[in-house]
Design a protein around this motif. Sequence first.
Motif, mmCIF file in Angstrom:
data_model
loop_
_atom_site.group_PDB
_atom_site.id
_atom_site.type_symbol
_atom_site.label_atom_id
_atom_site.label_comp_id
_atom_site.label_asym_id
_atom_site.label_seq_id
_atom_site.Cartn_x
_atom_site.Cartn_y
_atom_site.Cartn_z
ATOM 1 N N PHE A 291 0.842 -1.198 0.000
ATOM 2 C CA PHE A 291 0.000 0.000 0.000
ATOM 3 C C PHE A 291 0.882 1.255 0.000
ATOM 4 N N GLY A 292 0.272 2.392 0.284
ATOM 5 C CA GLY A 292 1.006 3.636 0.389
ATOM 6 C C GLY A 292 1.216 4.329 -0.956
ATOM 7 N N ARG A 293 1.568 5.613 -0.858
ATOM 8 C CA ARG A 293 1.901 6.439 -2.021
ATOM 9 C C ARG A 293 3.400 6.701 -1.990
ATOM 10 N N LEU A 294 4.097 6.282 -3.038
ATOM 11 C CA LEU A 294 5.547 6.412 -3.113
ATOM 12 C C LEU A 294 5.897 7.464 -4.162
ATOM 13 N N VAL A 295 6.709 8.440 -3.773
ATOM 14 C CA VAL A 295 7.092 9.530 -4.658
ATOM 15 C C VAL A 295 8.617 9.670 -4.643
ATOM 16 N N ASN A 296 9.233 9.668 -5.833
ATOM 17 C CA ASN A 296 10.690 9.837 -5.946
ATOM 18 C C ASN A 296 11.452 8.812 -5.120
ATOM 19 N N CYS A 297 11.028 7.557 -5.198
ATOM 20 C CA CYS A 297 11.677 6.496 -4.433
ATOM 21 C C CYS A 297 12.400 5.517 -5.355
ATOM 22 N N GLY A 308 7.597 -8.043 -5.833
ATOM 23 C CA GLY A 308 8.903 -7.967 -5.187
ATOM 24 C C GLY A 308 9.236 -6.576 -4.703
ATOM 25 N N GLY A 309 8.979 -5.569 -5.533
ATOM 26 C CA GLY A 309 9.247 -4.192 -5.138
ATOM 27 C C GLY A 309 8.130 -3.603 -4.313
ATOM 28 N N ALA A 310 6.883 -3.700 -4.825
ATOM 29 C CA ALA A 310 5.745 -3.118 -4.116
ATOM 30 C C ALA A 310 4.464 -3.835 -4.515
ATOM 31 N N HIS A 311 3.510 -3.823 -3.611
ATOM 32 C CA HIS A 311 2.203 -4.450 -3.814
ATOM 33 C C HIS A 311 1.118 -3.449 -3.432
ATOM 34 N N SER A 312 0.166 -3.218 -4.356
ATOM 35 C CA SER A 312 -0.998 -2.353 -4.084
ATOM 36 C C SER A 312 -0.608 -0.917 -3.767
ATOM 37 N N SER A 313 0.505 -0.466 -4.268
ATOM 38 C CA SER A 313 0.994 0.887 -4.008
ATOM 39 C C SER A 313 0.765 1.785 -5.222
ATOM 40 N N THR A 314 0.813 3.097 -4.983
ATOM 41 C CA THR A 314 0.782 4.097 -6.047
ATOM 42 C C THR A 314 2.154 4.748 -6.130
ATOM 43 N N ASP A 337 3.089 6.121 -12.412
ATOM 44 C CA ASP A 337 3.100 7.290 -13.277
ATOM 45 C C ASP A 337 4.529 7.805 -13.373
ATOM 46 N N ASN A 338 5.042 7.904 -14.613
ATOM 47 C CA ASN A 338 6.401 8.420 -14.841
ATOM 48 C C ASN A 338 7.458 7.629 -14.085
ATOM 49 N N CYS A 339 7.393 6.314 -14.187
ATOM 50 C CA CYS A 339 8.338 5.453 -13.468
ATOM 51 C C CYS A 339 9.198 4.647 -14.441
ATOM 52 N N THR A 340 10.351 4.186 -13.955
ATOM 53 C CA THR A 340 11.217 3.268 -14.689
ATOM 54 C C THR A 340 11.199 1.925 -13.989
ATOM 55 N N VAL A 341 10.919 0.853 -14.754
ATOM 56 C CA VAL A 341 10.841 -0.506 -14.222
ATOM 57 C C VAL A 341 11.839 -1.350 -15.006
ATOM 58 N N SER A 342 12.922 -1.778 -14.347
ATOM 59 C CA SER A 342 13.997 -2.431 -15.093
ATOM 60 C C SER A 342 14.622 -3.582 -14.318
ATOM 61 N N GLN A 343 15.057 -4.605 -15.071
ATOM 62 C CA GLN A 343 15.871 -5.703 -14.543
ATOM 63 C C GLN A 343 15.180 -6.474 -13.407
ATOM 64 N N ASN A 344 13.858 -6.491 -13.398
ATOM 65 C CA ASN A 344 13.124 -7.298 -12.422
ATOM 66 C C ASN A 344 12.800 -8.657 -13.023
ATOM 67 N N SER A 356 -1.406 -0.858 -13.478
ATOM 68 C CA SER A 356 -1.631 0.170 -14.495
ATOM 69 C C SER A 356 -0.417 1.086 -14.541
ATOM 70 N N MET A 357 -0.025 1.470 -15.761
ATOM 71 C CA MET A 357 1.183 2.270 -15.924
ATOM 72 C C MET A 357 0.959 3.380 -16.929
ATOM 73 N N ASN A 358 1.385 4.572 -16.592
ATOM 74 C CA ASN A 358 1.263 5.719 -17.476
ATOM 75 C C ASN A 358 2.630 6.359 -17.675
ATOM 76 N N ASN A 359 3.033 6.509 -18.948
ATOM 77 C CA ASN A 359 4.295 7.177 -19.270
ATOM 78 C C ASN A 359 5.480 6.544 -18.550
ATOM 79 N N CYS A 360 5.541 5.216 -18.569
ATOM 80 C CA CYS A 360 6.602 4.489 -17.872
ATOM 81 C C CYS A 360 7.537 3.802 -18.875
ATOM 82 N N LEU A 361 8.767 3.552 -18.442
ATOM 83 C CA LEU A 361 9.753 2.818 -19.219
ATOM 84 C C LEU A 361 9.961 1.451 -18.583
ATOM 85 N N LEU A 362 9.736 0.373 -19.374
ATOM 86 C CA LEU A 362 9.994 -0.990 -18.918
ATOM 87 C C LEU A 362 11.123 -1.549 -19.767
ATOM 88 N N THR A 363 12.206 -1.956 -19.109
ATOM 89 C CA THR A 363 13.359 -2.429 -19.869
ATOM 90 C C THR A 363 14.125 -3.508 -19.104
#
Length: 376
Positions: A291-297, A308-314, A337-344, A356-363
């Motif tokens: 849960f929780g709202r994560l910003v610039n983390c 693994g990283g987060a569950h049910s979070s924004t 929103d505006n996140c990078t998701v890599s090497q998971n 759900s993902m908006n304006n994100c980079l998955l690599t």
Amino acid sequence: RLASCSHLSADSPCGGAGNATYATGVDIDGEAWANPPSIGCDEIHGTVATGALSVEIRATYTTVAPGVVVALTGAIGGEASSSRWDFGDGTSLTNRPYASHVWRTTGDYTVQLWAYNASNPQGIIGTLVVHVLEQPVHYVALASKTPAAPYSSWSTAATNIQDAVEAATVPGALVLVSNGVYEAGGRLVASVANTNRVAVAQPLVVESVNGPAATVIRGYQVPGATNGASAVRCVYLTNGAALIGFTLTNGAAGAWPSGSGGGAWCESASALLSNCVITGNSSIEGGGAYFGRLVNCLLTGNSAQDGGGAHSSTLTNCTVTSNAASSGGGLYAAALDNCTVSQNRGQYGGGANESSMNNCLLTGNSADNYGGGAYS
């Protein structure tokens, strides 16, 4: 548009919107149902609501720092046809038995709730005073020589974060933390049935002086354990609490259903993690955060069964990298929103699952079965 917790206002869209098939007997006031009936327990009869009224205001807090959300309930006895809040700062609401309000400047504010009906056209009033104080500050320094509650200066700073959190009795107070690795002490929170290195059980701001590189909250993982037995989570955050500028590491949570959020367990999206590094934590759900709202983390090197990283979070402006889980190596049931998701990596959704993902980079993510980048 409720006149009270049980009565509709005269202009409620619930009027005449029910189904006569399911309307039996009489309404809450012993009055006949119309055809079609109103939705709910109360039938609207125009302005004929009569009788004695009583009004009481209940609040989650009556003394707060500026910016804290205060939830208010209007307990109106009798048959009201309408009601109105006045928050003492020039703002008002009508026909809301439940309300919330934020005061931005210090002062004493008289909250008023008026209830009306045909017998009381001038209204019956309930009042409550909310005191808004300048934000108190409580200090924490690992090497403090003379700690003394309430830790209101650096010279009397607490040596662990939990002591200062317990001393902060005013919602919205600031707990200011100096450099160091905080790995002693713990508090059990019944709702999550786990020990937490730091448990913030009311809406406070806990902030480091010099950011996550200099300030660490370290949990405990039992070597070789697979179910989190005797583990210590890094942080628990209640609704409205904020943690800013920390590294959360080596935290773990026990078996399901309490085994969530090895790094951080949040009551809801109103709990905030900002400018934090969440690394090397584990749990059943949300190795890094639940849960929780994560910003610039930054979430890295965490593991879980789901997320693994987060569950049910924004997450906003976050980097999620090198985490692992069976389902959702990086994230599960999250909103990004505006996140990078890599090497998971994972079996289903290496980067993310059910998210759900908006304006994100998955690599560079990978999955054993479906969805290297994302699944569902």
